[in-house]
Scaffold this active site. Structure first.
Site, PDB file in Angstrom:
ATOM      1  N   HIS A  86      -3.705  27.646  36.514  1.00 55.91           N
ATOM      2  CA  HIS A  86      -3.931  29.088  36.603  1.00 55.91           C
ATOM      3  C   HIS A  86      -4.268  29.624  35.226  1.00 55.91           C
ATOM      4  CE1 HIS A  86      -3.650  33.206  38.035  1.00 55.91           C
ATOM      5  NE2 HIS A  86      -3.089  33.471  36.880  1.00 55.91           N
ATOM      6  N   ASP A 165       3.537  40.221  47.026  1.00 58.63           N
ATOM      7  CA  ASP A 165       2.753  40.246  45.797  1.00 58.63           C
ATOM      8  C   ASP A 165       1.439  40.992  46.004  1.00 58.63           C
ATOM      9  OD1 ASP A 165       1.911  39.395  43.063  1.00 58.63           O
ATOM     10  OD2 ASP A 165       0.370  38.388  44.232  1.00 58.63           O
ATOM     11  N   ARG A 172       0.399  48.067  41.151  1.00 54.64           N
ATOM     12  CA  ARG A 172       0.459  47.988  39.682  1.00 54.64           C
ATOM     13  C   ARG A 172      -0.865  48.397  39.069  1.00 54.64           C
ATOM     14  NH1 ARG A 172       1.286  42.148  39.071  1.00 54.64           N
ATOM     15  NH2 ARG A 172       0.970  42.517  36.856  1.00 54.64           N
ATOM     16  N   SER A 187       4.203  37.580  39.746  1.00 57.65           N
ATOM     17  CA  SER A 187       3.013  37.656  40.594  1.00 57.65           C
ATOM     18  C   SER A 187       2.285  36.316  40.614  1.00 57.65           C
ATOM     19  CB  SER A 187       2.078  38.756  40.072  1.00 57.65           C
ATOM     20  OG  SER A 187       0.848  38.738  40.758  1.00 57.65           O
ATOM     21  N   LYS A 191       2.739  33.126  43.954  1.00 54.95           N
ATOM     22  CA  LYS A 191       1.603  32.571  44.715  1.00 54.95           C
ATOM     23  C   LYS A 191       1.468  31.072  44.480  1.00 54.95           C
ATOM     24  CE  LYS A 191      -1.646  35.454  43.203  1.00 54.95           C
ATOM     25  NZ  LYS A 191      -1.202  36.697  42.573  1.00 54.95           N
TER      26      LYS A 191
END
Length: 427
Positions: A86, A165, A172, A187, A191
């Site tokens: 990520h 999320d 947000r 967050s 995931k």
């Protein structure tokens, strides 16, 4: 679930700098997902978290509650070791595109759930949708089957994964609480843990084009996420990487796919290749394949074969020509010297102004729009040399993009000192 809480009492605890109990966190997340806690109440809580922070155990429980709001994928049927990556987002950050098939070509399975771009940062799914026929939405059974057959999947997260999320992320974005490290970490990790991967490598960006502007901020985020991964049984490591300059030469959607394919063909810009290989080695090591040679897989064509199989499996045509923009504005150097800097944020905003990004989640993106750099920091230039080009479908978008991009490139008499792309490793 206990109903012995009131949202306003939970908000007050965090507003006054207190620590939320496990029961309060479980209740507020479940109640928010079900619509019992209103958006304005969750907005107030998110702002209190931004201002007052959270302890490590609070963040771990918050993340667990987000995972528990939906399903957790079971990848046990996949025979290869699973590992994902990520990135916290940047400009020209197309690394997922060459990296996913490269790691798959080396023997791991990469379940890459990706997102769309917002603001100045691009989205992996938007880039891949430049390829005719390619589809982002896969059912869970399709996702797991492709992971077993091809070893590589890049797709959208299903609605069943961490629905809390999805709801909180949108909130947000419109309440000025995107930057809260506990909320960013939970967050991302909710995931990634819910998708069922066995190991995870994080690329935490630092610099003008990143959400984290300082190394200290990035380090805190990286450490928080590495600890969250460990707490949930996912082996996690992080690299802090420089995002003061765009990655590669292409910023946009179709142009970034083209550059990614160049990398898979054994070419491409040196910085994109360097970061792709650095992350590939970390992923293969985390997956228990430390002897795999990703450099060889780029050289001998295995990574390209893996890319073509992945694109075809999702309905795309890997041989289709990329769409091109009808409007191209080339900007040239006004004097001799060296490129001292190319500011990532300004170039990211320029690409967004050209139509490559979106201001709101529902906005469409322009496939061929974007910026292509001709020079990078350290390169010598002569007056009249092309510095970069702006590409657009709509000529009316070029002046605003030009105003942004003109602030990005700085020319100096001498070349700047070289700076490392990988700043630090955590985990």
């Amino acid at each position: 679930m206990s109903s012995g809480f009131a949202a306003v009492d939970v908000i007050r605890v965090k507003r006054d700098g207190g620590v939320l109990s496990d029961a309060q966190i479980d209740w507020v997340m479940d109640a928010y997902t079900r619509g019992v806690v209103a958006d304005e109440q969750m907005s107030a809580l998110a702002m209190a978290i931004l201002l007052n922070g959270m302890t490590g155990p609070e963040i771990a429980r918050w993340t667990a509650a987000m995972i528990a709001s939906g399903e957790r994928l079971d990848l046990s049927a996949v025979r290869r070791p699973t590992v994902d990556k990520h990135s916290t987002g940047g400009v020209g950050d197309k690394i997922t595109l060459p990296l996913t098939p490269l790691v798959a070509a080396c023997g791991a399975a990469v379940p890459q759930l990706s997102g769309r771009g917002l603001g100045h940062t691009g989205g992996t799914l938007d880039k891949l949708e430049s390829i005719p026929g390619w589809r982002a939405a896969l059912r869970n059974d399709e996702f797991i089957a492709q992971l077993g057959d091809v070893g590589a999947v890049i797709c959208a997260a299903g609605a069943g994964l961490a629905p809390a999320d999805r709801k909180l992320y949108a909130l947000r974005d419109v309440t000025g609480t995107v930057e809260a490290i506990p909320l960013i970490a939970s967050s991302i990790m909710s995931k990634k843990i819910a998708e069922g991967t066995g190991a995870l490598v994080l690329d935490v960006k630092v610099g003008s084009g990143a959400f984290m502007k300082s190394v200290d901020q990035a380090r805190e985020l990286a450490r928080t996420m590495v600890e969250l991964g460990g707490a949930h049984g996912v082996r996690t490591v992080a690299l802090l990487t420089d995002m003061s300059t765009p990655l590669g030469l292409a910023i946009g959607n179709a142009v970034e796919v083209t550059e990614s394919v160049e990398v898979l063909a054994g070419g491409g810009p040196a910085d994109v290749v360097e970061l792709t290989l650095a992350l590939a080695r970390e992923m293969l090591d985390a997956a228990g394949l430390p002897d795999a040679d990703p450099e060889a897989a780029l050289r001998d064509g295995r990574a390209m074969d893996s890319w073509r199989a992945m694109i075809r499996a999702q309905g795309g045509d890997p041989d289709a020509p990329m769409p091109t923009a009808p409007e191209v504005e080339v900007v040239r150097a006004e004097r001799d010297g060296h490129v001292a800097a190319v500011d990532a944020y300004a170039m990211g905003v320029a690409a967004w102004r050209l139509g490559a990004g979106r201001a709101r989640k529902e906005d469409p993106v322009s496939v061929p729009a974007g910026v292509v750099l001709h020079k990078r920091p350290g390169d010598p230039v002569r007056a009249g040399d092309a510095l970069y080009e702006l590409r657009a479908e709509d000529p009316s978008r070029i002046p605003a993009a030009l105003a942004e991009a003109s602030r990005a490139v700085h020319i100096a008499p001498t070349a700047p000192a070289a700076t490392p792309l990988v700043i630090e490793r955590i985990g």
